[in-house]
Design a protein around this motif. Sequence first.
Motif, PDB file in Angstrom:
ATOM      1  N   ILE A 300     -57.803  44.159  43.824  1.00 49.00           N
ATOM      2  CA  ILE A 300     -57.278  45.517  43.598  1.00 49.00           C
ATOM      3  C   ILE A 300     -58.373  46.555  43.826  1.00 49.00           C
ATOM      4  O   ILE A 300     -58.147  47.608  44.422  1.00 49.00           O
ATOM      5  N   PHE A 301     -59.589  46.214  43.353  1.00 51.00           N
ATOM      6  CA  PHE A 301     -60.700  47.150  43.501  1.00 51.00           C
ATOM      7  C   PHE A 301     -60.995  47.436  44.983  1.00 51.00           C
ATOM      8  O   PHE A 301     -61.155  48.589  45.397  1.00 51.00           O
ATOM      9  N   ILE A 302     -61.064  46.367  45.789  1.00 48.23           N
ATOM     10  CA  ILE A 302     -61.356  46.534  47.224  1.00 48.23           C
ATOM     11  C   ILE A 302     -60.235  47.290  47.921  1.00 48.23           C
ATOM     12  O   ILE A 302     -60.486  48.205  48.714  1.00 48.23           O
ATOM     13  N   ARG A 303     -58.974  46.897  47.617  1.00 47.02           N
ATOM     14  CA  ARG A 303     -57.837  47.562  48.265  1.00 47.02           C
ATOM     15  C   ARG A 303     -57.798  49.039  47.903  1.00 47.02           C
ATOM     16  O   ARG A 303     -57.543  49.905  48.742  1.00 47.02           O
ATOM     17  N   THR A 304     -58.067  49.352  46.639  1.00 47.55           N
ATOM     18  CA  THR A 304     -58.030  50.743  46.196  1.00 47.55           C
ATOM     19  C   THR A 304     -59.169  51.546  46.824  1.00 47.55           C
ATOM     20  O   THR A 304     -58.984  52.695  47.258  1.00 47.55           O
ATOM     21  N   CYS A 305     -60.353  50.928  46.892  1.00 46.07           N
ATOM     22  CA  CYS A 305     -61.488  51.613  47.530  1.00 46.07           C
ATOM     23  C   CYS A 305     -61.209  51.881  49.011  1.00 46.07           C
ATOM     24  O   CYS A 305     -61.551  52.960  49.533  1.00 46.07           O
ATOM     25  N   ASP A 306     -60.582  50.912  49.693  1.00 41.01           N
ATOM     26  CA  ASP A 306     -60.220  51.111  51.107  1.00 41.01           C
ATOM     27  C   ASP A 306     -59.239  52.266  51.257  1.00 41.01           C
ATOM     28  O   ASP A 306     -59.343  53.084  52.195  1.00 41.01           O
ATOM     29  N   SER A 307     -58.261  52.341  50.342  1.00 40.79           N
ATOM     30  CA  SER A 307     -57.275  53.422  50.380  1.00 40.79           C
ATOM     31  C   SER A 307     -57.952  54.776  50.176  1.00 40.79           C
ATOM     32  O   SER A 307     -57.661  55.756  50.876  1.00 40.79           O
ATOM     33  N   ILE A 308     -58.881  54.813  49.184  1.00 44.44           N
ATOM     34  CA  ILE A 308     -59.609  56.071  48.938  1.00 44.44           C
ATOM     35  C   ILE A 308     -60.423  56.452  50.169  1.00 44.44           C
ATOM     36  O   ILE A 308     -60.454  57.616  50.589  1.00 44.44           O
ATOM     37  N   ASN A 309     -61.070  55.490  50.801  1.00 41.98           N
ATOM     38  CA  ASN A 309     -61.898  55.756  51.995  1.00 41.98           C
ATOM     39  C   ASN A 309     -61.043  56.234  53.172  1.00 41.98           C
ATOM     40  O   ASN A 309     -61.411  57.175  53.886  1.00 41.98           O
ATOM     41  N   ASP A 310     -59.877  55.559  53.384  1.00 42.84           N
ATOM     42  CA  ASP A 310     -58.993  55.956  54.487  1.00 42.84           C
ATOM     43  C   ASP A 310     -58.544  57.399  54.319  1.00 42.84           C
ATOM     44  O   ASP A 310     -58.557  58.186  55.284  1.00 42.84           O
TER      45      ASP A 310
END
Length: 489
Positions: A300-310
């Motif tokens: 969840i942490f990685i997916r959420t960080c990717d979403s924030i970065n995108d």
Amino acid sequence: MLNLGPFHSKQLCIVENKKKLEPMREIIHTNTQKGEKFNFYIKNNKNIEIISFLPIKNLSNKTVAYIVSHSKSDIIKSSLTSTMTIRILSFFISLVIIYLIYRQIKSNIQIKIEKEKLQYKTNEQTILLSLFDQGDSVLFKWNNDDNWSINYVSQSVSRLLGYTQDEFLNGEVHYADCIDKQDLQTVISEVEEGSKSDSKFFQHKPYRLIAKDGKSKWVLDYTVVLRDDNGNTTHYLGYITDITEQKENERLIAEQSKLVAMGEMIGNIAHQWRQPLSVISTASTGLKLQKEYNTLTDEIFIRTCDSINDNAQYLSKTIDDFRNFIKGDRKVVEFKLADTIESFLHLVEGSIKSNDIEIIKDIDENIIINGYPNELVQCFINIFNNSKDAFKNKEDDKLIFISTELKEDKVTIIFKDNAGGIRDDILPKVFEPYFTTKHQSQGTGLGLHMTYNLIVDGMNGTIEAHNINYKYNGKEYSGAEFKIILPLK
């Protein structure tokens, strides 16, 4: 013999050749009274006869009779024939002389008329030249040599450039030296192309002249090419008009249009940023809550960080596009047309979504243009806004088609919508400045006018607006079509 005695009558003595002599009775009577010799000639058919009267005198020296002789004379016949020939020749020579005199008189009259016409035209030309001398435009005639030496220039050149007419005519100042160095090569190229082509006339793009006081002035130059019988260019004749004030007005209009577009862009960006900011805010809050409750997993942490970065990258791209748009660097660069269209669509993405507009693209990904991408984006935005405003009263499908096509050294860009088209009475005016169908608070009438200037004057292209009917997915639509044609360079 003709006896003059009292016992003989002259009438009775004239017997032989009576028919020939009868017409000469008076001549014979008159001359025999004188008692002297005499003669005359008569025509007998084709012959000439000489009639001679020789007197016979008595002892008292008185003429008492005449011996009359008849003889043919070829000499007189020949002389009469020659005389007649001379008379005929004289008659015809007289006719020729009269005709020549008539021609000379007529020629003199014609010369007089032509002189009067020439004087009239000269007076007209003097009046026309005086108009240029007193006006703001400059009339010129350059020689086709390396320095474009002056053959003639109107006195109004002193008002435009500060140099006197004599300074140009004496060769103290050359026109090429007055052209701004940044524009000189373009002007030279246009002159060379105008001379090589079959055209008798060409128009320069607006260029700058540097006056005697150092001030820069924009001019519009219309030139006629004068050629000799062999087709070689000898002179350039034309006039130059000062358009500095017009160019300044265009610059102000461009600034106004830019400000209007920037206002719309800010609205677009605000709309576009809402969703990414909301995603970033929700994601970061979610991470915090899950961390507090020990439910945060690495996945969840990685997916959420990717979403924030995108979403952050999306915001950054929006900032870059907006910065490039407002920066307004007017530099000629090579750019990919497809990328420029994508940048434009990214800038108006908020308006596209909020107005439920569907964009249908048919883009050639390989077209490379040498020009001004930032100005082209502004043109696209102005055309898009025109369609967006036309969609306001439309409830069903809202379609905008964008297509590009490359033909030889020109690229065609077409925008068309299905908003019903432009009223026929308005269509010819859509590119005029300050023309708008919207309320004053909603529109300035500058968008399409600036688009026209940027395409035609700025990029040497053309733009046209038409109403069209077409089919898409089995449905019939009507709308406006804007066709832009640009050179690759």
